[in-house]
Design an enzyme around this catalytic site. Structure first.
Site, short mmCIF file in Angstrom:
data_model
loop_
_atom_site.label_atom_id
_atom_site.label_comp_id
_atom_site.label_asym_id
_atom_site.label_seq_id
_atom_site.Cartn_x
_atom_site.Cartn_y
_atom_site.Cartn_z
N GLU A 119 65.64 -42.55 -26.91
CA GLU A 119 64.32 -42.25 -26.36
C GLU A 119 63.33 -41.90 -27.46
OE1 GLU A 119 65.63 -39.39 -23.43
OE2 GLU A 119 66.64 -41.01 -22.37
N SER A 125 75.48 -42.64 -19.00
CA SER A 125 75.93 -42.52 -17.61
C SER A 125 77.36 -42.03 -17.48
CB SER A 125 75.72 -43.85 -16.87
OG SER A 125 74.34 -44.17 -16.83
N GLY A 149 71.02 -43.25 -18.53
CA GLY A 149 70.25 -42.92 -17.34
C GLY A 149 70.18 -44.03 -16.30
N GLU A 207 75.55 -44.75 -28.04
CA GLU A 207 74.88 -44.71 -26.75
C GLU A 207 74.17 -46.05 -26.50
OE1 GLU A 207 73.97 -40.51 -25.26
OE2 GLU A 207 72.31 -41.11 -26.53
N ASN A 249 72.79 -33.10 -23.06
CA ASN A 249 71.39 -33.25 -23.43
C ASN A 249 70.52 -33.03 -22.20
OD1 ASN A 249 68.89 -34.09 -24.33
ND2 ASN A 249 69.45 -36.25 -24.57
N TRP A 250 69.85 -31.90 -22.17
CA TRP A 250 69.05 -31.55 -20.97
C TRP A 250 67.69 -32.24 -20.97
CZ3 TRP A 250 69.98 -25.48 -20.68
CH2 TRP A 250 71.35 -25.25 -20.46
N LYS A 251 67.36 -32.92 -22.05
CA LYS A 251 66.08 -33.65 -22.16
C LYS A 251 64.90 -32.72 -21.78
CE LYS A 251 68.50 -37.90 -21.23
NZ LYS A 251 68.40 -39.32 -21.05
N HIS A 269 68.08 -40.26 -31.10
CA HIS A 269 68.29 -40.61 -29.69
C HIS A 269 67.42 -41.81 -29.35
CE1 HIS A 269 68.33 -40.42 -25.32
NE2 HIS A 269 69.41 -39.67 -25.42
N GLY A 271 73.80 -36.90 -20.43
CA GLY A 271 72.43 -36.56 -20.06
C GLY A 271 72.40 -36.00 -18.65
N GLY A 272 72.10 -36.87 -17.69
CA GLY A 272 71.89 -36.46 -16.30
C GLY A 272 72.98 -35.54 -15.75
C1 PEP Z 1 71.56 -39.25 -22.95
O1 PEP Z 1 70.52 -38.73 -22.63
O2 PEP Z 1 71.88 -39.26 -24.13
C2 PEP Z 1 72.40 -39.85 -21.92
C3 PEP Z 1 73.51 -40.42 -22.28
O3 PEP Z 1 71.94 -39.77 -20.63
P1 PEP Z 1 72.79 -40.14 -19.30
O4 PEP Z 1 74.12 -39.46 -19.39
O5 PEP Z 1 71.96 -39.64 -18.18
O6 PEP Z 1 72.94 -41.63 -19.28
#
Ligand code: PEP
Length: 259
Positions: A107, A222, A183, A177, A11-13, A105, A243-244
Site C-alpha cells: 500500500e 488474506s 485484503g 505478500e 497490521n491494523w492499518k 508494504h 491485516g483484516g
Molecule cells: C496486509 O495488510 O499486509 C495484509 C496481508 O492484509 P490482509 O490480511 O487483510 O490481506
C-alpha cells in the site's frame, strides 16, 4: 529441520479509534501464556497515534504474566531527523517502545510511490536504530499472470541486499505478500506461497547460507483462522503478516494457535 521461531504479525492499518486499539491490545495480551506450547512471537502494528497507548496496555499485561505481544510501526521515515513534515523517524519509533517496523508494504509502494531504493533506505534507517525491519515484497496480479513473480520479488529484495548486504537479514524479517491477495479474500495456495518463499530464501543463501537458514519469511495476503495452518505447514513459511483478520482478537488468536 530448522528451529526458526514463528512470528504472527498484525497490521491494523488505518483502522479504529484509540479506544478500540486499547481494547484489541488488551484482548490479545490477556490471553494466558501456556508455557511449553511453543507460542510464536506476536507483534501488532497500530497506527502511529495509538502506539503509546497500546504500548502501555501491552506492558501492563506482560507484567501480569500473560501473552507477550511486541509493538511495531507500519512505516518509518527514510530520514534520520530534520525538516520532514509528517515523517516519523526510526529513533522516535524506538523511543515509543517499537521493536519492529514494516517497510515496503504494497500500500505504501503503490499509493505513495515508494521505490525499491527508498524502501531500502528505510530498512537501513530502521536497522541502524535497533529496530527489526519487516521487508514486504510481492507481485501484482498482472505481474503474476505475466509470469514475472520471481523477477519482481527478487528485484525488491536486491535493492535491500545492495544497500545492507545479506548481513542486513541477520535480525530482519521478510514478508511475501502477493498484492492480489491483500485484503481480497484470495489467498495464495500453500504451494504458490512456498515456491516464492523458497526462491527468496535461496537468493539469500547464494550470499550467506547461515543467514538464509535462520531468516523468518512470513506470508501475508488474506490469512485467516481457517487457512493459516495449511500455509504455516510449508517448510519455508515461518508465520504470517495479517491485516483484516488481526482486527478481530478471536480470529487473530485462532491464527496464533494455528502456528
Ligand atoms: C496486509 O495488510 O499486509 C495484509 C496481508 O492484509 P490482509 O490480511 O487483510 O490481506
Amino acid at each position: 529441520m530448522t528451529d526458526r521461531r514463528r512470528i504472527v504479525a498484525g497490521n491494523w492499518k488505518m483502522h479504529g479509534s484509540l479506544g478500540a486499539a486499547r481494547e484489541l491490545a488488551g484482548a490479545l495480551a490477556a490471553t494466558a501464556h501456556e508455557p511449553g506450547r511453543g507460542l510464536p512471537e506476536v507483534i501488532v502494528f497500530p497506527p502511529f497515534p495509538h502506539l503509546d497507548a497500546v504500548r502501555r496496555v501491552l506492558e501492563d499485561a506482560e507484567s501480569a504474566g500473560t501473552l507477550a505481544v511486541q509493538l511495531g510501526a507500519q512505516d518509518v521515515s527514510s530520514q534520520g531527523e530534520g525538516a520532514h513534515t509528517g515523517d516519523v523517524s526510526a529513533g522516535m519509533l524506538a523511543d515509543c517502545g517499537c521493536s519492529h517496523v514494516l517497510v515496503g508494504h504494497s500500500e505504501r509502494r503503490t499509493a505513495f510511490r515508494e521505490s525499491d531504493e527508498l524502501v531500502a533506505t528505510k530498512f537501513q534507517r530502521a536497522a541502524d536504530q535497533g529496530l527489526i525491519p519487516i521487508l514486504c515484497v510481492g507481485e501484482t496480479l498482472r505481474e503474476r499472470e505475466a509470469e514475472r513473480t520471481g523477477e519482481i520479488v527478487l528485484r525488491q529484495l536486491a535493492a535491500v541486499m545492495e544497500l545492507c548486504g545479506a548481513g542486513g537479514f541477520t535480525r530482519a524479517v521478510l514478508a511475501y505478500e502477493p498484492v492480489w491477495a491483500i485484503g481480497t479474500g484470495h489467498t495464495a495456495t500453500p504451494e504458490q506461497a512456498q515456491e516464492v518463499h523458497a526462491l527468496l530464501r535461496g537468493e539469500i543463501a547464494r550470499t550467506d547460507a547461515k543467514i538464509s537458514a535462520g531468516l523468518r519469511i512470513l506470508y501475508g495476503g488474506s490469512v485467516n483462522g481457517a487457512n493459516a495452518a495449511a500455509l504455516f505447514a510449508q517448510p519455508d513459511i515461518d508465520g504470517g503478516l495479517v491485516g483484516g483478520a488481526s482486527l478481530d482478537a478471536k480470529e487473530f488468536l485462532r491464527i496464533i494457535t494455528a502456528v
